[in-house]
Design an enzyme around this catalytic site. Sequence first.
Site, PDB file in Angstrom:
ATOM      1  N   CYS A  57      -3.510  20.210  26.378  1.00  0.00           N
ATOM      2  CA  CYS A  57      -4.039  21.088  25.326  1.00  0.00           C
ATOM      3  C   CYS A  57      -5.557  21.199  25.430  1.00  0.00           C
ATOM      4  O   CYS A  57      -6.066  21.945  26.252  1.00  0.00           O
ATOM      5  CB  CYS A  57      -3.589  20.574  23.950  1.00  0.00           C
ATOM      6  SG  CYS A  57      -3.753  21.807  22.645  1.00  0.00           S
TER       7      CYS A  57
ATOM      8  N   HIS B 105       1.960  20.276  24.684  1.00  0.00           N
ATOM      9  CA  HIS B 105       1.974  18.816  24.551  1.00  0.00           C
ATOM     10  C   HIS B 105       3.259  18.260  25.175  1.00  0.00           C
ATOM     11  O   HIS B 105       4.244  18.027  24.478  1.00  0.00           O
ATOM     12  CB  HIS B 105       1.886  18.416  23.077  1.00  0.00           C
ATOM     13  CG  HIS B 105       0.543  18.656  22.469  1.00  0.00           C
ATOM     14  ND1 HIS B 105      -0.433  17.676  22.429  1.00  0.00           N
ATOM     15  CD2 HIS B 105       0.002  19.760  21.904  1.00  0.00           C
ATOM     16  CE1 HIS B 105      -1.516  18.167  21.852  1.00  0.00           C
ATOM     17  NE2 HIS B 105      -1.290  19.428  21.526  1.00  0.00           N
TER      18      HIS B 105
ATOM     19  N   GLU C 219       3.958  15.371  26.136  1.00  0.00           N
ATOM     20  CA  GLU C 219       4.300  14.016  25.686  1.00  0.00           C
ATOM     21  C   GLU C 219       5.337  14.014  24.569  1.00  0.00           C
ATOM     22  O   GLU C 219       6.071  13.028  24.386  1.00  0.00           O
ATOM     23  CB  GLU C 219       3.035  13.283  25.214  1.00  0.00           C
ATOM     24  CG  GLU C 219       2.422  13.764  23.915  1.00  0.00           C
ATOM     25  CD  GLU C 219       1.434  14.918  24.045  1.00  0.00           C
ATOM     26  OE1 GLU C 219       0.635  15.135  23.123  1.00  0.00           O
ATOM     27  OE2 GLU C 219       1.476  15.608  25.089  1.00  0.00           O
TER      28      GLU C 219
END
Length: 560
Positions: free
Chosen positions: A386, A512, A514
Amino acid sequence: MTRNGLDRTRYIFVTGGVVSSLGKGIAAASLGVLLKQRGLRVTLQKLDPYINVDPGTLSPLQHGEVFVTEDGAETDLDLGHYERFIDASLSQENNTTTGRIYRTVIDSERRGDYLGRTVQVIPHITDEIKRSVSVLAEGHDVVISEVGGTVGDIESLPFLEGIRQFRQEVGSRALHVHLTLVPYIQAAGELKTKPTQHSVRELMQTGIQPAVLLCRTEHPLDEHIRAKIAGFTNVDPEGVIEALDVETIYEVPLELRRQRLDDFVLKCFGITAPEPDLRAWSRIVERIKAPTGGTVRIAVVGKYTELVDAYKSVEQALIHGGIANDVEVAIDWIASEKLEQGLDPSFLAAYHGLLVPGGFGDRGIEGMITAIRWARENGLPFLGICLGLQCAVIEFSRTVAGLKGAHSYEFDQASPHPVICLMDEQRNVITKGGTMRLGAYDARLAPGSLAAKAYESERISERHRHRYEVNNDYRMLLQAKGLAFCATSLDGKLVEMIELPDHPWFVAGQFHPELKSRPTRPHPLFASFIEAGARLALGIPEAQAAAVSIPEPKTAALGA
């Protein structure tokens, strides 16, 4: 599986006592793993007492990361644990706050739904709390709801009353699990049960009798201690479970299974089910605790490194990348401001990878840019997330493309080269969050790109939480200078990923990744990033790698 009349959903409410941060979220998620592995359809929910509607506007340094769901809800970080443990995508219905409850009730009152009646905490607020729990019943055999905060907090009282009423209404289809603390007093050389007794007494004063006590402790509970706790709290001795500290959170389900917590819960519900198959989970724990491939050292240079919980999903995704490659991942959290205050970026030479995560605001931006430049020029594997992508574009624009003064419109509205900007449709929207891309968006990967190879696909879906985008006016110039836009939105209008084809491993995403990583299914980007770091680790002398220490900046220490 034998249902034994399981034609209606069961509910488990998890509360905490004595002190905060005992690990209710991990405990709830671990119980969810055990029940799911026994064939039950499980979902988890967080009931948060704070008055904010959601954590989207809270500082990560105060509340930790904001976990974004597929449908774009900004939720508590515990939902990340839930998703990672039970390997399921949750939604906005899985996180409810006091603010959201009150807003719903007040909106109903303004519409006249209550027909002129006085609106009160009981029954209107508690009814809405109960509704927020029961709405998850469809499609699930078990709903596990964690109540945030600690028993005794004023903020938690409406939720405690709501779940008390819920248990009264559904009877044996609901039970309460209470997480508490059994401290070890060094001077006395013994465990003390009094805090647990008082915590349960406080809970019982609200009308709630726990069926299970999860006792956080640094020392095992012997049978005498268990019997004492059971006798003073009206809990079956089978329901007194020790929750010892473990090396990794992924070991908690195995520990709870060892004590047959899931057997006791199913007995309370009158359910029989197959034994859980935890072989895959055991292999995960073994790889974390005893990897065979050495150590990969990752530097995370970000804005909120003082509180690791601000990057909880990043931390876990890096660990998952280690699982995929059978290596240990050692993470150092480095405040980007230190690079602005004189810290020489050459300290990165002792690492095998650099990760720059997301964030908002201009604090520490130049430090991130400095770190990214060093990684780009010195062949250090780099993963940008990001804001990390945006900083990488700014650095490349300034240093390689020669765009002096290039910046993000967010940080410098007078920049002659706003290579990161708002799209036209975003301008003049001032409500916080109103201009953001939130939740899952599809993207198309460039065939043959490093990203496509990592994903083993040319189309992906990832979760977003950001406001600014790569400025399309500069795409042709940056591409001509060697920056590859390896993923775009399906219509081609938005940049989703960049990479450097002539770099060992330099990839960044506007999203994102993750948030979708699981211990059982490490995210492809993190797995590939750690793989690149492992390759580099083989070429770094062991003595140099082992002597990693981050020097202090040459200028004054960080301020508040």
